[in-house]
Design a protein around this motif. Structure first.
Motif, PDB file in Angstrom:
ATOM      1  N   ILE A   3       0.854  -1.177   0.000  1.00 41.40           N
ATOM      2  CA  ILE A   3       0.000   0.000   0.000  1.00 41.40           C
ATOM      3  C   ILE A   3       0.897   1.235   0.000  1.00 41.40           C
ATOM      4  CG2 ILE A   3      -1.728   1.334   1.262  1.00 41.40           C
ATOM      5  CD1 ILE A   3      -2.732  -1.349   2.424  1.00 41.40           C
TER       6      ILE A   3
ATOM      7  N   TYR B  34      -3.378   0.148  -3.336  1.00 43.53           N
ATOM      8  CA  TYR B  34      -2.795  -1.185  -3.184  1.00 43.53           C
ATOM      9  C   TYR B  34      -2.166  -1.566  -4.508  1.00 43.53           C
ATOM     10  CZ  TYR B  34      -2.480  -6.248  -2.292  1.00 43.53           C
ATOM     11  OH  TYR B  34      -2.035  -7.538  -2.133  1.00 43.53           O
TER      12      TYR B  34
ATOM     13  N   CYS C 224      -0.883  -4.375  -6.323  1.00 47.79           N
ATOM     14  CA  CYS C 224      -0.920  -5.838  -6.309  1.00 47.79           C
ATOM     15  C   CYS C 224       0.044  -6.364  -7.366  1.00 47.79           C
ATOM     16  CB  CYS C 224      -2.330  -6.337  -6.593  1.00 47.79           C
ATOM     17  SG  CYS C 224      -2.463  -8.130  -6.493  1.00 47.79           S
TER      18      CYS C 224
ATOM     19  N   LEU D 279      -9.648  -3.903   1.059  1.00 47.82           N
ATOM     20  CA  LEU D 279      -8.873  -2.758   0.585  1.00 47.82           C
ATOM     21  C   LEU D 279      -9.430  -1.449   1.140  1.00 47.82           C
ATOM     22  CD1 LEU D 279      -8.135  -3.803  -3.102  1.00 47.82           C
ATOM     23  CD2 LEU D 279      -6.647  -4.000  -1.098  1.00 47.82           C
TER      24      LEU D 279
ATOM     25  N   CYS E  36      -7.540   2.157   1.323  1.00 49.31           N
ATOM     26  CA  CYS E  36      -7.229   2.269  -0.105  1.00 49.31           C
ATOM     27  C   CYS E  36      -8.373   2.905  -0.881  1.00 49.31           C
ATOM     28  CB  CYS E  36      -6.923   0.895  -0.689  1.00 49.31           C
ATOM     29  SG  CYS E  36      -5.443   0.143  -0.011  1.00 49.31           S
TER      30      CYS E  36
END
Length: 152
Positions: free
Chosen positions: A71, A76, A78, A101, A106
């Motif tokens: 983060i 985030y 990924c 999230l 987020c």
């Protein structure tokens, strides 16, 4: 239905990663541009500031996926996914992933994907849930791209 939980990188079970990878190798290799399993394991198990690992369990309690990323600035990033099947990923990343999230503060999800793969297509389609995610694609570079999804 799937249960998702945030776990520490050190809690990732590498024997389960082996099982997931070997059972879905073709799709994982395609989506990751053939990143070696050892590198995938390293990304899942590495400890870093603001690291977020998510474990996905099916209704019987079996681990069916792991995701990892970091983060940064309410997003985030990924970078790593190992899953039993594409269906597991698609269903588990809809409401449950969105909820985690959001709980982490987020506002966006950045998915690092290979252009033209099933993962790229899924992200471009807002993970099939335009009520939860809004895809905002970026330019592709070298066959890879980052798809930014706003969490609605």
């Amino acid at each position: 239905m799937y249960q998702l939980r945030v776990i520490e990188p050190t809690a990732v079970d590498m024997s389960i990663v082996d099982t997931l990878y070997n059972g879905n190798k073709k799709v994982i290799d395609e989506n990751s541009n053939n990143i070696p399993l050892g590198r995938i394991k390293g990304k899942l198990s590495s400890v870093a500031p603001n690291k977020l690992n998510i474990e996905v369990l099916d209704e019987s309690g079996e681990v069916v996926a792991y995701t990892a990323g970091r983060i940064r600035k309410n997003a985030y990033h990924c970078t790593t996914i190992v899953t039993k099947s594409a269906r597991v990923f698609t269903i588990s990343t809809q409401e449950p992933w969105h909820t985690i999230l959001k709980e982490q503060g987020c506002t966006h999800l950045f998915a690092y994907v290979v252009v033209g793969t099933p993962m790229h297509t899924l992200m471009m389609q807002s993970i099939g849930r335009t009520d939860l995610y809004k895809a905002m694609p970026n330019e592709a570079t070298g066959g890879n791209t980052v798809i930014s999804l706003e969490l609605l």
